[in-house]
Design a protein around this motif. Structure first.
Motif, PDB file in Angstrom:
ATOM      1  N   PRO A  91       0.833  -1.202   0.000  1.00  0.00           N
ATOM      2  CA  PRO A  91       0.000   0.000   0.000  1.00  0.00           C
ATOM      3  C   PRO A  91       0.866   1.249   0.000  1.00  0.00           C
ATOM      4  CG  PRO A  91      -0.029  -1.045   2.160  1.00  0.00           C
ATOM      5  CD  PRO A  91       0.672  -1.986   1.239  1.00  0.00           C
ATOM      6  N   PRO A  92       0.429   2.306  -0.671  1.00  0.00           N
ATOM      7  CA  PRO A  92       1.206   3.543  -0.690  1.00  0.00           C
ATOM      8  C   PRO A  92       1.133   4.274   0.638  1.00  0.00           C
ATOM      9  CG  PRO A  92      -0.879   3.869  -1.808  1.00  0.00           C
ATOM     10  CD  PRO A  92      -0.799   2.407  -1.468  1.00  0.00           C
ATOM     11  N   THR A  93       1.961   5.273   0.779  1.00  0.00           N
ATOM     12  CA  THR A  93       1.937   6.089   1.983  1.00  0.00           C
ATOM     13  C   THR A  93       0.641   6.897   2.051  1.00  0.00           C
ATOM     14  OG1 THR A  93       2.981   7.975   0.887  1.00  0.00           O
ATOM     15  CG2 THR A  93       4.448   6.335   1.904  1.00  0.00           C
ATOM     16  N   ILE A  94       0.404   7.501   3.194  1.00  0.00           N
ATOM     17  CA  ILE A  94      -0.784   8.340   3.348  1.00  0.00           C
ATOM     18  C   ILE A  94      -0.799   9.443   2.292  1.00  0.00           C
ATOM     19  CG2 ILE A  94      -1.886  10.051   4.848  1.00  0.00           C
ATOM     20  CD1 ILE A  94      -1.003   8.373   7.241  1.00  0.00           C
ATOM     21  N   ARG A  95       0.342  10.093   2.084  1.00  0.00           N
ATOM     22  CA  ARG A  95       0.379  11.214   1.142  1.00  0.00           C
ATOM     23  C   ARG A  95       0.029  10.757  -0.278  1.00  0.00           C
ATOM     24  NH1 ARG A  95       2.496  15.890   2.238  1.00  0.00           N
ATOM     25  NH2 ARG A  95       3.866  15.043   3.858  1.00  0.00           N
ATOM     26  N   VAL A  96       0.641   9.662  -0.732  1.00  0.00           N
ATOM     27  CA  VAL A  96       0.366   9.150  -2.069  1.00  0.00           C
ATOM     28  C   VAL A  96      -1.063   8.614  -2.146  1.00  0.00           C
ATOM     29  CG1 VAL A  96       0.980   7.375  -3.757  1.00  0.00           C
ATOM     30  CG2 VAL A  96       2.777   8.659  -2.579  1.00  0.00           C
ATOM     31  N   GLY A  97      -1.485   7.898  -1.113  1.00  0.00           N
ATOM     32  CA  GLY A  97      -2.840   7.352  -1.108  1.00  0.00           C
ATOM     33  C   GLY A  97      -3.899   8.432  -1.188  1.00  0.00           C
ATOM     34  N   LEU A 133       3.646   4.045  -7.620  1.00  0.00           N
ATOM     35  CA  LEU A 133       3.141   2.870  -6.912  1.00  0.00           C
ATOM     36  C   LEU A 133       4.013   1.623  -6.988  1.00  0.00           C
ATOM     37  CD1 LEU A 133      -0.579   3.207  -8.011  1.00  0.00           C
ATOM     38  CD2 LEU A 133       0.322   3.608  -5.724  1.00  0.00           C
ATOM     39  N   LEU A 134       4.900   1.541  -7.954  1.00  0.00           N
ATOM     40  CA  LEU A 134       5.588   0.273  -8.189  1.00  0.00           C
ATOM     41  C   LEU A 134       7.046   0.266  -7.766  1.00  0.00           C
ATOM     42  CD1 LEU A 134       4.093  -0.701 -11.675  1.00  0.00           C
ATOM     43  CD2 LEU A 134       3.238  -1.210  -9.372  1.00  0.00           C
ATOM     44  N   ASP A 135       7.525   1.338  -7.158  1.00  0.00           N
ATOM     45  CA  ASP A 135       8.929   1.355  -6.734  1.00  0.00           C
ATOM     46  C   ASP A 135       9.221   0.268  -5.705  1.00  0.00           C
ATOM     47  OD1 ASP A 135       9.709   3.308  -8.412  1.00  0.00           O
ATOM     48  OD2 ASP A 135       9.682   4.944  -6.943  1.00  0.00           O
ATOM     49  N   GLY A 136       8.240  -0.026  -4.846  1.00  0.00           N
ATOM     50  CA  GLY A 136       8.461  -1.029  -3.809  1.00  0.00           C
ATOM     51  C   GLY A 136       8.069  -2.431  -4.209  1.00  0.00           C
ATOM     52  N   ALA A 137       7.638  -2.616  -5.461  1.00  0.00           N
ATOM     53  CA  ALA A 137       7.205  -3.935  -5.920  1.00  0.00           C
ATOM     54  C   ALA A 137       8.335  -4.643  -6.655  1.00  0.00           C
ATOM     55  CB  ALA A 137       5.989  -3.797  -6.842  1.00  0.00           C
ATOM     56  N   THR A 148      -4.225  -0.709 -12.172  1.00  0.00           N
ATOM     57  CA  THR A 148      -5.019  -1.555 -11.277  1.00  0.00           C
ATOM     58  C   THR A 148      -4.710  -1.229  -9.822  1.00  0.00           C
ATOM     59  OG1 THR A 148      -5.025  -3.319 -12.932  1.00  0.00           O
ATOM     60  CG2 THR A 148      -5.595  -3.932 -10.686  1.00  0.00           C
ATOM     61  N   ALA A 149      -3.434  -1.012  -9.508  1.00  0.00           N
ATOM     62  CA  ALA A 149      -3.062  -0.651  -8.137  1.00  0.00           C
ATOM     63  C   ALA A 149      -3.654   0.699  -7.757  1.00  0.00           C
ATOM     64  CB  ALA A 149      -1.538  -0.622  -8.004  1.00  0.00           C
ATOM     65  N   ALA A 150      -3.648   1.647  -8.687  1.00  0.00           N
ATOM     66  CA  ALA A 150      -4.248   2.953  -8.410  1.00  0.00           C
ATOM     67  C   ALA A 150      -5.736   2.817  -8.137  1.00  0.00           C
ATOM     68  CB  ALA A 150      -4.008   3.895  -9.591  1.00  0.00           C
ATOM     69  N   VAL A 203      -2.142  11.760  17.445  1.00  0.00           N
ATOM     70  CA  VAL A 203      -1.298  11.595  16.249  1.00  0.00           C
ATOM     71  C   VAL A 203      -1.330  12.868  15.412  1.00  0.00           C
ATOM     72  CG1 VAL A 203      -1.174  10.412  14.021  1.00  0.00           C
ATOM     73  CG2 VAL A 203      -1.506   9.089  16.113  1.00  0.00           C
ATOM     74  N   ASP A 204      -0.178  13.316  14.975  1.00  0.00           N
ATOM     75  CA  ASP A 204      -0.058  14.430  14.049  1.00  0.00           C
ATOM     76  C   ASP A 204       0.077  13.838  12.639  1.00  0.00           C
ATOM     77  OD1 ASP A 204       0.619  16.578  12.464  1.00  0.00           O
ATOM     78  OD2 ASP A 204       1.988  17.468  13.909  1.00  0.00           O
ATOM     79  N   LEU A 205      -0.957  13.983  11.838  1.00  0.00           N
ATOM     80  CA  LEU A 205      -0.945  13.376  10.506  1.00  0.00           C
ATOM     81  C   LEU A 205       0.184  13.921   9.638  1.00  0.00           C
ATOM     82  CD1 LEU A 205      -4.694  13.012   9.421  1.00  0.00           C
ATOM     83  CD2 LEU A 205      -3.062  11.213  10.024  1.00  0.00           C
ATOM     84  N   ASP A 206       0.543  15.172   9.826  1.00  0.00           N
ATOM     85  CA  ASP A 206       1.629  15.740   9.026  1.00  0.00           C
ATOM     86  C   ASP A 206       2.930  14.975   9.230  1.00  0.00           C
ATOM     87  OD1 ASP A 206      -0.033  17.671   8.017  1.00  0.00           O
ATOM     88  OD2 ASP A 206       0.474  19.164   9.539  1.00  0.00           O
ATOM     89  N   GLU A 207       3.151  14.494  10.443  1.00  0.00           N
ATOM     90  CA  GLU A 207       4.394  13.792  10.740  1.00  0.00           C
ATOM     91  C   GLU A 207       4.407  12.364  10.203  1.00  0.00           C
ATOM     92  OE1 GLU A 207       4.905  13.955  14.930  1.00  0.00           O
ATOM     93  OE2 GLU A 207       5.308  16.125  14.991  1.00  0.00           O
ATOM     94  N   LEU A 208       3.222  11.820   9.893  1.00  0.00           N
ATOM     95  CA  LEU A 208       3.130  10.423   9.469  1.00  0.00           C
ATOM     96  C   LEU A 208       2.781  10.263   7.993  1.00  0.00           C
ATOM     97  CD1 LEU A 208       1.172   8.932  12.512  1.00  0.00           C
ATOM     98  CD2 LEU A 208       3.637   8.970  12.146  1.00  0.00           C
ATOM     99  N   ALA A 209       2.590  11.361   7.282  1.00  0.00           N
ATOM    100  CA  ALA A 209       2.090  11.302   5.913  1.00  0.00           C
ATOM    101  C   ALA A 209       3.000  10.513   4.978  1.00  0.00           C
ATOM    102  CB  ALA A 209       1.879  12.713   5.364  1.00  0.00           C
ATOM    103  N   ASP A 210       4.292  10.477   5.274  1.00  0.00           N
ATOM    104  CA  ASP A 210       5.232   9.793   4.386  1.00  0.00           C
ATOM    105  C   ASP A 210       5.794   8.505   4.989  1.00  0.00           C
ATOM    106  OD1 ASP A 210       5.187  11.747   2.256  1.00  0.00           O
ATOM    107  OD2 ASP A 210       6.255  13.067   3.637  1.00  0.00           O
ATOM    108  N   THR A 211       5.277   8.107   6.157  1.00  0.00           N
ATOM    109  CA  THR A 211       5.789   6.890   6.794  1.00  0.00           C
ATOM    110  C   THR A 211       4.710   5.839   6.999  1.00  0.00           C
ATOM    111  OG1 THR A 211       5.469   7.893   8.984  1.00  0.00           O
ATOM    112  CG2 THR A 211       7.653   8.111   7.965  1.00  0.00           C
TER     113      THR A 211
END
Length: 226
Positions: free
Chosen positions: A26-32, A57-61, A78-80, A183-191
């Motif tokens: 699954p992508p990160t919060i920001r990408v999702g 989407l496919l860098d980690g695949a 399809t992943a999108a 939780v601060d969403l800004d701090e977790l958007a990319d993790t």
């Protein structure tokens, strides 16, 4: 309930091409959220910027070297659809084309397919609340060439609010995460992943004094006739 557990225990998408399983995390919060916004615009009939989906989407695949450019694009579309529009939509996108064909015949926008009467949306409720989704849509008659079996249509979504409605009140989402989850969403958007966010968004509906619960109550409240 079991379906919810399955999504939590294995949030990745697995596709099979030429007998080889390809797992897409699954992508990160920001990408999702970028994908959610894209599909919200497309389903509302608005224009949307389509990003470079394979890069997004496919860098980690782990992709086999022998895949053609078309196959990579089809996997990314399809992943999108899966992470941006849901499993039912991704299944429609995946089955709409043969991933082993050499040349793509699909449009660049992953939610639209080409039919006898022009581009159409295969997703359920694309042309009304009672639309089960399915084949090409005839705008002259208002009917599809064929429809999904009602048993195949998605269940009621976990969230009563649509993504368009959530984006309009994103301040409420951010404040609820801070207040109720610490939780601060800004701090977790990319993790953190988009599935992590979706699970907790659904949980906010069950908290009586959350902003999401209040917005949900306002949407579901019966409206009096003037």
């Amino acid at each position: 309930m079991r379906e919810t557990f399955a999504r939590w225990s294995d949030p990745a998408l697995t596709l099979t091409v030429g007998g080889v399983g390809i797992t897409i995390p699954p992508p990160t919060i920001r990408v999702g959220l970028q994908l959610k916004a894209m599909y919200a615009d497309l389903l509302a009939g608005e224009s949307a910027d389509i990003p470079d989906l394979p890069a997004l989407l496919l860098d980690g695949a782990q992709l086999p070297d022998r895949l053609t450019a078309f196959e990579v694009q089809h996997i990314a579309r399809t992943a999108a659809a899966h992470f941006g529009g849901g499993p039912a939509l991704s299944e429609h996108v995946w089955r709409s084309l043969d991933p082993n064909r050499d040349e793509p015949t699909a449009p660049t926008e992953p939610v639209q397919l080409l039919g006898p009467w022009g581009w159409y949306d295969p997703a359920p409720r694309a042309y009304g609340d009672d639309d089960p989704g399915g084949g090409p849509y005839n705008p002259h008659t208002g009917y599809r060439q064929w429809c999904n079996d009602p048993a195949d249509t998605p269940d009621k979504p976990a969230m009563a609010l649509t993504w368009s409605e959530l984006f309009e009140r994103w301040d409420a989402v951010v404040c609820d995460f801070q207040q109720h989850y610490g939780v601060d969403l800004d701090e977790l958007a990319d993790t953190r992943s988009i599935t992590w966010l979706e699970t907790r968004l659904a949980g906010l509906q069950e908290i009586p004094d959350s902003r999401i619960r209040i917005l949900t109550n306002a949407k579901e409240a019966p409206r009096e006739l003037p």
